[in-house]
Design an enzyme around this catalytic site. Structure first.
Site, mmCIF file in Angstrom:
data_model
loop_
_atom_site.group_PDB
_atom_site.id
_atom_site.type_symbol
_atom_site.label_atom_id
_atom_site.label_comp_id
_atom_site.label_asym_id
_atom_site.label_seq_id
_atom_site.Cartn_x
_atom_site.Cartn_y
_atom_site.Cartn_z
ATOM 1 N N SER A 11 22.214 84.262 13.216
ATOM 2 C CA SER A 11 21.444 85.504 13.258
ATOM 3 C C SER A 11 21.179 85.993 11.840
ATOM 4 C CB SER A 11 22.205 86.575 14.042
ATOM 5 O OG SER A 11 21.506 87.793 13.995
ATOM 6 N N HIS A 36 17.854 82.801 14.631
ATOM 7 C CA HIS A 36 17.696 83.955 15.514
ATOM 8 C C HIS A 36 17.344 85.181 14.678
ATOM 9 C CE1 HIS A 36 18.394 86.079 19.322
ATOM 10 N NE2 HIS A 36 18.895 87.049 18.584
ATOM 11 N N ASP A 38 16.609 89.231 14.880
ATOM 12 C CA ASP A 38 16.723 90.450 15.665
ATOM 13 C C ASP A 38 15.804 91.535 15.117
ATOM 14 O OD1 ASP A 38 18.719 89.807 17.648
ATOM 15 O OD2 ASP A 38 20.174 89.732 16.018
ATOM 16 N N MET A 40 14.600 95.318 15.512
ATOM 17 C CA MET A 40 15.036 96.592 16.088
ATOM 18 C C MET A 40 14.135 97.728 15.587
ATOM 19 S SD MET A 40 19.136 96.245 15.441
ATOM 20 C CE MET A 40 20.000 94.690 15.691
ATOM 21 N N HIS A 69 13.966 88.000 18.764
ATOM 22 C CA HIS A 69 14.490 88.863 19.821
ATOM 23 C C HIS A 69 14.010 90.294 19.572
ATOM 24 C CE1 HIS A 69 18.438 90.711 21.661
ATOM 25 N NE2 HIS A 69 17.383 90.993 22.388
ATOM 26 N N MET A 71 14.148 93.905 20.227
ATOM 27 C CA MET A 71 14.886 95.041 20.776
ATOM 28 C C MET A 71 14.092 96.294 20.450
ATOM 29 S SD MET A 71 18.837 93.978 19.971
ATOM 30 C CE MET A 71 18.537 92.945 18.534
ATOM 31 N N MET A 140 23.047 89.678 26.725
ATOM 32 C CA MET A 140 23.705 90.432 25.668
ATOM 33 C C MET A 140 25.168 90.629 26.048
ATOM 34 S SD MET A 140 21.579 90.945 23.239
ATOM 35 C CE MET A 140 22.711 91.978 22.307
ATOM 36 N N PHE A 146 23.803 96.751 16.811
ATOM 37 C CA PHE A 146 24.635 96.570 15.627
ATOM 38 C C PHE A 146 25.344 95.224 15.673
ATOM 39 C CE2 PHE A 146 24.432 101.133 16.375
ATOM 40 C CZ PHE A 146 24.086 101.622 15.123
ATOM 41 N N GLY A 147 25.555 94.631 14.513
ATOM 42 C CA GLY A 147 26.328 93.410 14.425
ATOM 43 C C GLY A 147 27.810 93.712 14.368
ATOM 44 N N ASP A 178 24.278 86.483 23.082
ATOM 45 C CA ASP A 178 24.241 87.176 21.792
ATOM 46 C C ASP A 178 25.219 88.340 21.812
ATOM 47 O OD1 ASP A 178 23.632 88.391 19.415
ATOM 48 O OD2 ASP A 178 21.517 88.749 19.860
ATOM 49 N N GLY A 179 26.189 88.296 20.881
ATOM 50 C CA GLY A 179 27.109 89.408 20.737
ATOM 51 C C GLY A 179 28.559 88.981 20.740
ATOM 52 N N GLY A 200 26.215 85.902 14.098
ATOM 53 C CA GLY A 200 25.806 86.555 12.860
ATOM 54 C C GLY A 200 26.925 86.603 11.850
#
Length: 222
Positions: A11, A36, A38, A40, A69, A71, A140, A146-147, A178-179, A200
């Site tokens: 990520s 990947h 992200d 946001m 992705h 979001m 998710m 947030f990472g 993811d997460g 990430g």
């Protein structure tokens, strides 16, 4: 069409943006097959990351497939922009789309692989009808935004149920998670059917990118 294969997806959000090209090249040389990204917007999730301009910049750095992705609220307004920026996979949230089938169809019409993501509190029943039309389903395993969050253990049952749904319908849908993916959780999600594993901090966190990537991919093969 995507393949149901095990891939570690670094990520980019956790990379050092002052040395973004260097960090991307480091995961690439370590054997990464996908990145990947992200996106946001500060509305759908409580954070802001980057948009099409940065995706386009990353496209100029690497030839790896870009797994983008979104979001964000109202993703339909930006599909063409992310296509033009170089996205190969474009994933939208079921929770953000009023007409999800229309959104997925548009992504595919634009020539990208279409993904749909669901948050931890969202039931698999929400995506039952769209599942045959998507290339990727992103589960998710933390609340997005947030990472570095802790993996939600109940996600394992959801991933397993999703894998069963895909098998029962004889689909080739890729399951992405993811997460909270790290050395303690990566084998757990693989065991219940995950294919693409987004990591990430576990890859970029301490700067030991090559060592981290190699260790995670070694665990994936056990």
């Amino acid at each position: 069409m995507l393949k149901q294969e095990l891939l570690l997806a670094p990520s980019v959000l956790s990379a050092n943006f002052a040395h973004l090209e260097q960090d991307i090249k480091r995961v690439e040389s370590s054997g990464a097959k996908i990145l990947h990204l992200d996106v946001m917007d500060g509305h759908f999730v409580p954070n802001i990351s980057f948009g099409p301009a940065v995706v386009k910049t990353i496209r100029g750095i690497t030839m790896l497939p870009l797994d983008v992705h979104l979001m964000i609220e109202k993703p339909d307004q930006y599909l063409e922009q992310f296509k033009d920026a170089g996205a190969d996979i474009l994933t939208v949230h079921a929770e953000a789309c009023t007409h999800l089938h229309r959104t997925v169809s548009k992504i595919k019409e634009l020539g990208m692989n279409a993904g749909v993501s669901i948050n931890p509190a969202t039931s698999l029943g929400t995506i039952k009808e769209i599942l045959p039309f998507v290339d990727l389903l992103l589960v998710m395993s933390v609340n997005p935004g947030f990472g570095g969050q802790k993996f939600i253990e109940t996600s394992l049952a959801k991933i397993k149920s999703l894998s069963t749904m895909i098998t029962d319908q004889k689909l080739q849908t890729v399951i992405e998670v993811d997460g909270g993916i790290d050395t303690t959780t990566i084998q757990k999600v693989i065991a219940v059917g995950a294919h693409y594993l987004v990591a990430g901090n576990a890859v970029f966190g301490n700067g030991n990118i090559e060592t981290n990537f190699t260790h995670l991919t070694t665990l994936m093969k056990k």
